[in-house]
Design a protein around this motif. Structure first.
Motif, PDB file in Angstrom:
ATOM      1  N   GLY A  79       0.898  -1.224   0.070  1.00  0.00           N
ATOM      2  CA  GLY A  79      -0.047   0.077   0.003  1.00  0.00           C
ATOM      3  C   GLY A  79       0.693   1.315   0.157  1.00  0.00           C
ATOM      4  N   PRO A  80       0.290   2.396   0.272  1.00  0.00           N
ATOM      5  CA  PRO A  80       1.115   3.626  -0.043  1.00  0.00           C
ATOM      6  C   PRO A  80       1.628   4.306   1.625  1.00  0.00           C
ATOM      7  CG  PRO A  80      -1.419   4.192   0.406  1.00  0.00           C
ATOM      8  CD  PRO A  80      -1.166   2.412   0.569  1.00  0.00           C
ATOM      9  N   THR A  81       1.336   3.472   2.364  1.00  0.00           N
ATOM     10  CA  THR A  81       2.041   4.176   3.724  1.00  0.00           C
ATOM     11  C   THR A  81       3.328   3.499   4.231  1.00  0.00           C
ATOM     12  OG1 THR A  81       0.685   2.309   5.102  1.00  0.00           O
ATOM     13  CG2 THR A  81      -0.239   4.284   4.978  1.00  0.00           C
ATOM     14  N   HIS A  82       3.821   4.401   5.226  1.00  0.00           N
ATOM     15  CA  HIS A  82       5.595   3.779   5.779  1.00  0.00           C
ATOM     16  C   HIS A  82       5.718   2.663   5.982  1.00  0.00           C
ATOM     17  CE1 HIS A  82       3.218   4.405   9.192  1.00  0.00           C
ATOM     18  NE2 HIS A  82       4.065   3.617   9.956  1.00  0.00           N
ATOM     19  N   ASP A  83       4.726   1.743   6.318  1.00  0.00           N
ATOM     20  CA  ASP A  83       4.938   0.547   6.769  1.00  0.00           C
ATOM     21  C   ASP A  83       4.593  -0.405   5.593  1.00  0.00           C
ATOM     22  OD1 ASP A  83       2.259   1.130   6.700  1.00  0.00           O
ATOM     23  OD2 ASP A  83       1.641  -0.359   8.323  1.00  0.00           O
ATOM     24  N   ASP A  84       4.507  -0.133   4.309  1.00  0.00           N
ATOM     25  CA  ASP A  84       4.316  -0.846   3.345  1.00  0.00           C
ATOM     26  C   ASP A  84       5.770  -0.798   2.750  1.00  0.00           C
ATOM     27  OD1 ASP A  84       1.654  -1.669   3.080  1.00  0.00           O
ATOM     28  OD2 ASP A  84       0.991   0.448   2.772  1.00  0.00           O
ATOM     29  N   ILE A  85       6.385  -1.941   2.868  1.00  0.00           N
ATOM     30  CA  ILE A  85       7.917  -2.115   2.602  1.00  0.00           C
ATOM     31  C   ILE A  85       8.197  -3.228   1.780  1.00  0.00           C
ATOM     32  CG2 ILE A  85       8.700  -0.696   4.388  1.00  0.00           C
ATOM     33  CD1 ILE A  85       9.692  -3.309   5.646  1.00  0.00           C
ATOM     34  N   THR A  86       6.936  -3.869   1.034  1.00  0.00           N
ATOM     35  CA  THR A  86       7.354  -5.285   0.280  1.00  0.00           C
ATOM     36  C   THR A  86       8.096  -5.067  -1.090  1.00  0.00           C
ATOM     37  OG1 THR A  86       5.307  -6.456   1.514  1.00  0.00           O
ATOM     38  CG2 THR A  86       5.992  -7.303  -0.657  1.00  0.00           C
ATOM     39  N   ALA A  87       7.760  -3.959  -1.744  1.00  0.00           N
ATOM     40  CA  ALA A  87       8.047  -3.944  -3.042  1.00  0.00           C
ATOM     41  C   ALA A  87       9.693  -3.416  -2.862  1.00  0.00           C
ATOM     42  CB  ALA A  87       7.430  -2.681  -3.850  1.00  0.00           C
ATOM     43  N   ASP A  88      10.178  -2.627  -2.021  1.00  0.00           N
ATOM     44  CA  ASP A  88      11.393  -2.428  -1.917  1.00  0.00           C
ATOM     45  C   ASP A  88      12.321  -3.461  -1.331  1.00  0.00           C
ATOM     46  OD1 ASP A  88       9.931   0.553  -1.378  1.00  0.00           O
ATOM     47  OD2 ASP A  88      12.388   0.679  -1.767  1.00  0.00           O
ATOM     48  N   SER A  89      11.626  -4.263  -0.533  1.00  0.00           N
ATOM     49  CA  SER A  89      12.247  -5.497   0.150  1.00  0.00           C
ATOM     50  C   SER A  89      12.517  -6.823  -1.124  1.00  0.00           C
ATOM     51  CB  SER A  89      11.524  -6.350   1.171  1.00  0.00           C
ATOM     52  OG  SER A  89      11.271  -5.241   2.214  1.00  0.00           O
ATOM     53  N   VAL A  90      11.429  -6.722  -2.044  1.00  0.00           N
ATOM     54  CA  VAL A  90      11.669  -7.730  -3.062  1.00  0.00           C
ATOM     55  C   VAL A  90      12.792  -7.271  -3.852  1.00  0.00           C
ATOM     56  CG1 VAL A  90      10.456  -8.731  -5.092  1.00  0.00           C
ATOM     57  CG2 VAL A  90       9.267  -8.586  -2.860  1.00  0.00           C
ATOM     58  N   PRO A 142      -1.366  -2.092  -8.979  1.00  0.00           N
ATOM     59  CA  PRO A 142      -1.037  -3.427  -9.455  1.00  0.00           C
ATOM     60  C   PRO A 142      -0.088  -4.217  -8.685  1.00  0.00           C
ATOM     61  CG  PRO A 142       0.566  -1.882 -10.596  1.00  0.00           C
ATOM     62  CD  PRO A 142      -0.632  -0.789  -9.752  1.00  0.00           C
ATOM     63  N   GLY A 143      -0.192  -5.512  -8.543  1.00  0.00           N
ATOM     64  CA  GLY A 143       0.874  -6.308  -8.045  1.00  0.00           C
ATOM     65  C   GLY A 143       1.902  -6.368  -9.190  1.00  0.00           C
ATOM     66  N   PHE A 144       2.885  -7.523  -8.714  1.00  0.00           N
ATOM     67  CA  PHE A 144       3.779  -7.699  -9.906  1.00  0.00           C
ATOM     68  C   PHE A 144       4.454  -9.145  -9.586  1.00  0.00           C
ATOM     69  CE2 PHE A 144       5.890  -5.218  -6.455  1.00  0.00           C
ATOM     70  CZ  PHE A 144       7.035  -6.154  -6.121  1.00  0.00           C
ATOM     71  N   LYS A 145       4.969  -9.506 -10.909  1.00  0.00           N
ATOM     72  CA  LYS A 145       5.611 -10.678 -10.551  1.00  0.00           C
ATOM     73  C   LYS A 145       7.304 -10.539 -11.294  1.00  0.00           C
ATOM     74  CE  LYS A 145       5.591 -15.368 -12.929  1.00  0.00           C
ATOM     75  NZ  LYS A 145       6.596 -15.659 -13.899  1.00  0.00           N
ATOM     76  N   ILE A 146       8.279 -10.799 -10.614  1.00  0.00           N
ATOM     77  CA  ILE A 146       9.465 -10.729 -10.692  1.00  0.00           C
ATOM     78  C   ILE A 146      10.104 -11.898 -10.663  1.00  0.00           C
ATOM     79  CG2 ILE A 146      10.094  -9.817  -8.537  1.00  0.00           C
ATOM     80  CD1 ILE A 146      12.498  -8.500 -10.141  1.00  0.00           C
ATOM     81  N   GLY A 147      10.798 -12.694 -11.752  1.00  0.00           N
ATOM     82  CA  GLY A 147      11.382 -14.005 -11.478  1.00  0.00           C
ATOM     83  C   GLY A 147      10.272 -15.051 -11.384  1.00  0.00           C
ATOM     84  N   ASN A 148      10.319 -15.619 -10.211  1.00  0.00           N
ATOM     85  CA  ASN A 148       9.260 -16.617  -9.830  1.00  0.00           C
ATOM     86  C   ASN A 148       8.449 -16.048  -8.549  1.00  0.00           C
ATOM     87  OD1 ASN A 148      11.319 -16.965  -7.999  1.00  0.00           O
ATOM     88  ND2 ASN A 148      10.928 -19.149  -7.752  1.00  0.00           N
ATOM     89  N   VAL A 149       8.599 -14.750  -8.337  1.00  0.00           N
ATOM     90  CA  VAL A 149       7.853 -14.470  -7.135  1.00  0.00           C
ATOM     91  C   VAL A 149       6.909 -13.370  -7.344  1.00  0.00           C
ATOM     92  CG1 VAL A 149       8.267 -12.730  -5.197  1.00  0.00           C
ATOM     93  CG2 VAL A 149      10.041 -14.501  -5.773  1.00  0.00           C
ATOM     94  N   ILE A 150       5.534 -13.648  -6.949  1.00  0.00           N
ATOM     95  CA  ILE A 150       4.449 -13.171  -7.450  1.00  0.00           C
ATOM     96  C   ILE A 150       3.961 -12.223  -6.085  1.00  0.00           C
ATOM     97  CG2 ILE A 150       1.825 -13.377  -7.809  1.00  0.00           C
ATOM     98  CD1 ILE A 150       3.542 -16.291  -8.977  1.00  0.00           C
ATOM     99  N   VAL A 151       3.901 -10.915  -6.282  1.00  0.00           N
ATOM    100  CA  VAL A 151       3.729 -10.048  -5.072  1.00  0.00           C
ATOM    101  C   VAL A 151       2.401  -9.386  -5.277  1.00  0.00           C
ATOM    102  CG1 VAL A 151       4.537  -7.840  -4.036  1.00  0.00           C
ATOM    103  CG2 VAL A 151       6.071  -9.702  -4.905  1.00  0.00           C
ATOM    104  N   MET A 152       1.651  -9.846  -4.100  1.00  0.00           N
ATOM    105  CA  MET A 152       0.205  -9.370  -4.280  1.00  0.00           C
ATOM    106  C   MET A 152      -0.348  -8.520  -2.805  1.00  0.00           C
ATOM    107  SD  MET A 152      -1.643 -12.917  -5.392  1.00  0.00           S
ATOM    108  CE  MET A 152      -1.337 -13.863  -3.845  1.00  0.00           C
ATOM    109  N   ALA A 153      -1.543  -7.914  -3.034  1.00  0.00           N
ATOM    110  CA  ALA A 153      -2.069  -7.127  -2.097  1.00  0.00           C
ATOM    111  C   ALA A 153      -2.369  -8.080  -0.814  1.00  0.00           C
ATOM    112  CB  ALA A 153      -3.141  -6.219  -2.358  1.00  0.00           C
ATOM    113  N   GLY A 154      -2.703  -7.535   0.569  1.00  0.00           N
ATOM    114  CA  GLY A 154      -3.200  -8.195   1.769  1.00  0.00           C
ATOM    115  C   GLY A 154      -4.800  -8.359   1.629  1.00  0.00           C
TER     116      GLY A 154
END
Lengths: 249, 249
Positions: A79-90, A142-154
């Motif tokens: 999401g858009p808030t400071h605790d949303d760090i999944t994309a950066d971590s991926v 959107p979510g996204f797929k990079i390599g074999n990892v599929i990143v989705m919302a909660g």
């Protein structure tokens, strides 16, 4: 697991990202749904992990899982808030850069007026370099797929939409088939004969699931295999064993 | 996490053991309950894993988790059937022997007539050497605690009984306190000011949890800290930020 029917088994892991699941504040409803859908299309879910909103934990779990399974599905933290760090971590796990993706920005503008597309919301368009976007018909981000990892919302409704968008693009294997037989018995009363059947069918997985019904303890016996003939044979033996134990009518 | 109030943080992981969760056939209800109870007593749940009924997977997960957290709670796989391999896997992870424990056998006999205590049921009295038993007031077959690992049943009613039996014996830390503030806003509209508050309170965790209500998108803001004064201060700032955004009555 044996490789029934001579084709490749496709495996998966789910990585749930979120403090709110670990604190018990939010009860996860995504894992059960993903598990069901993967089983239906012929992907074997082999592991689930839940980690907090901590970058090094996400990166370590992701790198532990993505080399081990055909696919890894993540939920939460985009999401858009400071605790949303999944994309950066991926991005960090894959060692790639991350920036606002013009395709993702355009998707956000289908839902959000340009004047409302503030810096926080633009975070939802930050996508690791080289990823494919996964459309989200509910709220567009959107979510996204990079390599074999599929990143989705909660959020379950959004996660469901992303999952249905991505599933048709994945490799699948022969489906795991199953038959469930109600034992009408306590687990301990049928455990002996059940073990004998299980030992005679090494290519079949036989699970015993006790539950407390209103009339007392009962047991579901679930016979699983990718081979329909083997499944039918083993399930017949389990059903016969159960029937032989019932009192005559 | 900072060590608020100068006392030790007590951490935990949950290891769910069972093919039926990974196939989606059974929806896990235990993790959410354990998470809530641990949070209430001052134990931080930091990680959850779900693994199949495969000995090497259980052993590897257990050894990965038990050296990392104060406690590890397992659920599932301690019944009488061939697919119940948790106790043997735990013994293997600890490198200890496992055999029928006379104390556990006596507990089973409180519930099961001696003539019905067959070989399969006696499996439920197999306990790794050196473990303490955890009583189960529902169906008597005990769980156990060995080192920092607490082994419980998968059937929720029985798991609850075992958890309540073991919790009073555990070390606990200062409780994580929380306040929830309904934002009456979309996440993206309050993300900017929320980040500013989060940055001014590094010892406080501020989570933003969007949800789709009947009237549209809304957001719960959850402020968490072990320090009641810090918590009150940060929560006040979040509440003021939210109030300043509401239209005048």
């Amino acid at each position: 697991m044996t490789e029934a029917l001579g084709t490749r088994t496709i495996t998966a892991a789910v990585l749930v990202i979120g403090d709110e699941i670990l604190s018990g504040r939010t009860k996860d409803k995504n894992v059960g749904h993903i598990a069901e859908r993967l089983t239906e299309i012929g992907v074997d879910l082999r592991e689930v992990r839940v980690v907090p909103d901590v970058e090094e934990e996400i990166v370590a779990a992701l790198n532990g899982l993505r080399h081990r399974y055909t696919y890894v599905f993540t939920t939460g933290g985009i999401g858009p808030t400071h605790d949303d760090i999944t994309a950066d971590s991926v991005a960090k796990a894959f060692g790639v850069s991350i920036d606002v993706d013009p395709r993702a920005r355009a998707m956000l503008l289908e839902y959000i007026a340009e004047k409302d597309l503030n810096e926080a919301r633009l975070r939802m368009a930050r996508i690791p370099a080289g990823a494919d976007l996964i459309v989200n018909e509910v709220s567009k981000a959107p979510g996204f797929k990079i390599g074999n990892v599929i990143v989705m919302a909660g959020v379950p409704r959004i996660m469901h939409a992303m999952l249905e968008a991505v599933l048709p693009t994945l490799d699948t294997g022969p489906k795991m088939l199953s038959e469930t037989i109600l034992a009408n018995a306590k687990e301990g009363d049928i455990a002996g004969p059940l073990r004998e059947i299980a030992e005679r069918f090494p290519g079949v997985s036989i699970g015993s699931y006790p539950f407390l019904s209103e009339t007392g303890p009962n047991t579901n016996l679930v016979v699983r295999s990718r081979d329909p003939e083997l499944l039918a044979k083993a399930a017949r033996e389990v059903a016969d064993m159960v029937a032989a134990r019932q009192p005559a009518a």
